[in-house]
Design an enzyme around this catalytic site. Structure first.
Site, short mmCIF file in Angstrom:
data_model
loop_
_atom_site.label_atom_id
_atom_site.label_comp_id
_atom_site.label_asym_id
_atom_site.label_seq_id
_atom_site.Cartn_x
_atom_site.Cartn_y
_atom_site.Cartn_z
N ASP A 63 -10.13 0.71 12.17
CA ASP A 63 -9.14 1.22 13.11
C ASP A 63 -9.54 0.90 14.55
OD1 ASP A 63 -7.83 2.33 10.97
OD2 ASP A 63 -8.72 4.32 11.22
N1 URA Z 1 -11.47 4.68 7.25
C1 URA Z 1 -10.76 5.06 8.33
O1 URA Z 1 -10.11 6.09 8.35
N2 URA Z 1 -10.78 4.24 9.40
C2 URA Z 1 -11.50 3.11 9.46
O2 URA Z 1 -11.50 2.42 10.48
C3 URA Z 1 -12.24 2.74 8.33
C4 URA Z 1 -12.20 3.56 7.22
#
Ligand code: URA
Length: 226
Positions: free
Chosen positions: A103
């Site tokens: 993310d």
């Molecule tokens: N899980 C999440 O919620 N975000 C990420 O960036 C990676 C795994």
């Protein structure tokens, strides 16, 4: 391989750009200057330089980045800054793409390659590649939540596969999952009525972030991955 193709494969530029560079006499092959794009390069034996820099051709490339927050995992985007912008000059970006996604606000280990087959293998649900995340929490975590996370929680119509939780302290855990669903870690913590306030991926299969500083890139090999 022709010199102009060699240079594009090394990520120096487009065919047109490398022709321009060659015409400016900036390339040497085994110490001899050349201005011919048609020259043939022996990939095993010839040493090609642009200025002082020796150019190396690699069919398959693998790099790990310690991603900083604020960049989306995409090769291009009209509005947002992408992880490609975090790659330094020396990285050969030709056909390079990130394997999986982190993310925008997540930090940590992101693998890049130009090899679609290997990327596919690493992301395949059948392969169960473990990923370990450092997770800082909004609220203290209790034993019941740890048990639920480890057994599997419902993240909106899907029950997660068993995971592993290591407690760093009551507001911080290491969570190892073998899946990679959209926002999985955040959704898993939501499911136990907590909230992720900081997320960093420390490990992806055999690859570990180690002491790679934030925002830095390291080249890795296939044997580091499998
Ligand atoms: N899980 C999440 O919620 N975000 C990420 O960036 C990676 C795994």
């Amino acid at each position: 391989m022709r010199l102009d193709k060699f240079l594009t494969e090394c990520g120096i530029g487009t065919r047109r750009e490398v022709k321009e560079i060659i015409s400016k006499n900036e390339i040497t092959i085994n110490g001899r200057r050349t201005s011919s794009p048609k020259e043939k390069i022996d990939l095993e034996n010839d040493v090609v330089r642009m200025g002082e820099t020796v150019l190396e051709y690699k069919e398959d490339r693998f790099y790990i980045l310690n991603k900083t927050a604020g960049f989306i995992t995409a090769t291009e985007d009209a509005r947002e800054k992408t992880v490609m912008e975090l790659l330094p000059e020396w990285v050969n970006r030709k056909d390079l793409f990130p394997v999986g996604r982190l993310d925008k606000d997540t930090e940590g280990l992101l693998l890049f390659t130009n090899n679609g087959k290997i990327a596919h293998e690493l992301l395949s649900p059948k392969k169960h590649v473990d990923k370990t995340y450092q997770v800082k929490l909004l609220k203290e975590i209790d034993e019941k939540s740890v048990k639920l996370l480890e057994e599997g929680v419902d993240i909106g119509g899907y029950v997660t596969k068993p995971s592993k939780v290591q407690i760093i302290n009551n507001m911080e855990i290491l969570l190892t999952i073998s899946e990679g669903r959209f926002h999985q870690v955040k959704k898993m913590l939501d499911a136990v009525e907590n909230k992720v306030v900081y997320l960093k991926r420390l490990r992806f299969g055999n690859l570990e972030l180690g002491d790679l500083p934030l925002g830095e890139v390291k080249e890795v090999t296939l044997t580091d991955i499998f």
